[in-house]
Design an enzyme around this catalytic site. Structure first.
Site, PDB file in Angstrom:
ATOM      1  N   SER A 101       0.807  -1.204   0.000  1.00  0.00           N
ATOM      2  CA  SER A 101       0.000   0.000   0.000  1.00  0.00           C
ATOM      3  C   SER A 101       0.851   1.271   0.000  1.00  0.00           C
ATOM      4  O   SER A 101       1.604   1.523  -0.937  1.00  0.00           O
ATOM      5  CB  SER A 101      -0.949  -0.041   1.208  1.00  0.00           C
ATOM      6  OG  SER A 101      -1.943   0.929   1.130  1.00  0.00           O
ATOM      7  N   ASP A 241      -2.357   6.214  -3.283  1.00  0.00           N
ATOM      8  CA  ASP A 241      -1.198   5.544  -2.709  1.00  0.00           C
ATOM      9  C   ASP A 241      -0.784   4.406  -3.643  1.00  0.00           C
ATOM     10  O   ASP A 241      -1.324   4.259  -4.743  1.00  0.00           O
ATOM     11  CB  ASP A 241      -1.504   5.040  -1.297  1.00  0.00           C
ATOM     12  CG  ASP A 241      -2.596   3.985  -1.259  1.00  0.00           C
ATOM     13  OD1 ASP A 241      -3.385   3.911  -2.212  1.00  0.00           O
ATOM     14  OD2 ASP A 241      -2.669   3.231  -0.273  1.00  0.00           O
ATOM     15  N   ASP A 245      -5.906   2.088  -3.042  1.00  0.00           N
ATOM     16  CA  ASP A 245      -7.118   1.874  -2.240  1.00  0.00           C
ATOM     17  C   ASP A 245      -7.441   3.100  -1.399  1.00  0.00           C
ATOM     18  O   ASP A 245      -8.426   3.098  -0.663  1.00  0.00           O
ATOM     19  CB  ASP A 245      -7.023   0.614  -1.379  1.00  0.00           C
ATOM     20  CG  ASP A 245      -5.945   0.688  -0.307  1.00  0.00           C
ATOM     21  OD1 ASP A 245      -5.133   1.630  -0.329  1.00  0.00           O
ATOM     22  OD2 ASP A 245      -5.908  -0.227   0.543  1.00  0.00           O
TER      23      ASP A 245
END
Length: 451
Positions: A101, A241, A245
């Site tokens: 992430s 990012d 998400d």
């Protein structure tokens, strides 16, 4: 949190914490738990972000899955929410995303979605952990024609873009937007989606090389986007990012728009259109007090959960709510998606901007935020455990909360995705909350870190 699974899957430094051996065990354990009762040869989708270690971990994970008879369909580089969507679209048994992430490139992670497109509940992750700890004892390894096969799917990107286009259902003609893709998984999707919606777009962070994901770009480094927006005369900026998400933004003046602001704007629009189920937005304990008070004034309830989009989603599903998310930019729009989706969120926000006829700075001024101080204290797993068990420290923090005399709040927690203890203090008096945060950090350093 489990032994391996945190709030967003298994995560750590690739090759050190998250090894090939562990990835293989996760593959075997996941296949056994998720497909043990299906009665057919399981199909598992795998997508990843742009980290250099992604290929290595995908190979190990794939080997684990195939060794117990699961077929793997490799989607290549795609956002996390794309995999969550495509699991259902392709009627697969599960979807796995290899991504850390927003973390730096040396980290990587493995997060798993069930065939429903939702992240696994804690109890299912616990079952997988049992297999990992027992070296996958009891799982039959296949031979001959029963060994799983590996396929490559190249239609996932277009299918996902089509889904977003239809879900956003808007005309962005007239908007001039700067979009930062963090040198991550959103680059290919965003360059297809937003111009198709009619926006004039300038893209940055679209040259991933395996090492530059989140490096000085994306939602964790908004300063570059904010500067580009002001200097380029854009209507606003959007930042994703590494796995797309989450979504943050800035207005035409370069002022940040966090997840709270985005949720407030979208929730208000949904309420006006009769689409805000239960007249409620689900957020975490990190959400700004200014947000909470504004929502109350608009007749919108706020449900508060522990930090982590998985807990927000659990509350939304249990109670039938349509929108929720985090200050950090995870926004879940349950009418369209089963997880946080940065590009879906951005599309909805830009649609609101286009239809409002206002400047983004006017929308960004929806409410006044309370000042907030956030300090991250680096701490390993043992130190995070020691913090949780330190009653003296807990009493000290409670005393600091009392000192704010109802004019603010203190929240100290261990991160579920990074080696950090996060200290957040919020209140109307900026000097007072800075002093409060400094005292707490100093106490943590002395009692937990021995400094």
């Amino acid at each position: 949190m489990g032994k391996y699974f945190g709030t967003d899957g298994v995560r750590g430094v690739a090759g050190a914490d998250l090894t090939c051996e562990l990835a293989m065990k996760i593959g075997r354990g996941a296949a056994a738990v998720l497909t043990g009762s299906t009665g057919h040869r399981p199909r598992i989708l795998i997508g990843r972000d742009t980290r250099q270690s992604g290929d290595m971990l995908e190979a190990a994970l794939t080997a684990g899955l195939c060794s117990v008879g699961a077929d793997v369909e490799s989607l290549g580089v795609l956002p996390t929410p794309a995999v969550a969507y495509l699991v259902g679209r392709y009627n697969a048994d599960a979807g796995i995303v290899i991504s850390a992430s927003h973390n730096p490139m040396e980290f990587n992670g493995i997060k798993i979605f069930a065939g429903t497109g939702y992240k696994l509940p804690d109890e299912v992750e616990n079952e997988i952990e049992v297999y990992i700890d027992n070296d996958c004892a009891g799982i039959e390894l296949k031979t001959g024609a029963e060994v799983g096969r590996v396929y490559r799917r190249d239609d996932g990107l277009q299918d996902y873009v089509d889904h977003l286009y239809e879900s956003i259902h808007g005309d962005l003609t007239g908007l001039n937007v700067c979009i930062d893709c963090a040198n991550g998984a959103s680059a290919a999707v965003a360059q297809k989606l937003f111009p198709r919606l009619g926006a004039k777009c300038t893209f940055i962070g679209i040259a991933p090389d395996g090492e530059n994901i989140n490096k000085g770009v994306g939602s964790t480094h908004l300063e570059n986007l904010e500067k580009a927006v002001v200097e380029g005369g854009f209507d606003c900026g959007i930042a994703f990012d590494g796995d797309a998400d989450r979504c943050l933004g800035c207005d035409e003046k370069g002022q940040e728009m966090d997840g709270d602001k985005i949720i407030a704007l979208l929730a208000m629009t949904m309420k006006e259109k009769g689409r805000l189920d239960g007249d409620t937005a689900v957020v975490t304990v990190m959400s700004n007090l200014g947000f909470i008070k504004y929502m109350e004034a608009q007749g919108i309830n706020t449900e508060k959960t522990a930090v982590g989009d998985r807990y927000v989603l659990e509350n939304m599903r249990e109670n039938g709510f349509a929108i929720g998310g985090e200050q950090s930019g995870h926004v879940i729009l349950l009418h369209h998606a089963t997880t946080g989706d940065g590009e879906l969120t951005a599309g909805k926000l830009l649609k609101l901007l286009a239809e409002s006829g206002k400047k983004m700075s006017e929308l960004n001024g929806i409410y006044a935020q309370y000042p907030q101080v956030l300090v991250n204290v680096t701490a390993n797993a043992a130190q995070k455990k020691a913090y949780k068990e330190d009653e003296v420290l807990a009493g000290f923090i409670e005393n600091e909360q009392q000192k704010l005399m109802g004019m603010g709040r203190v929240l100290v927690r261990v991160s579920g995705t990074e080696p950090k203890i996060r200290v957040m203090v919020e209140g109307q008096d900026l000097d007072a909350i800075h002093r409060c945060a400094d005292r707490i950090v100093d106490k943590i350093n002395k009692r937990i870190l021995g400094q």
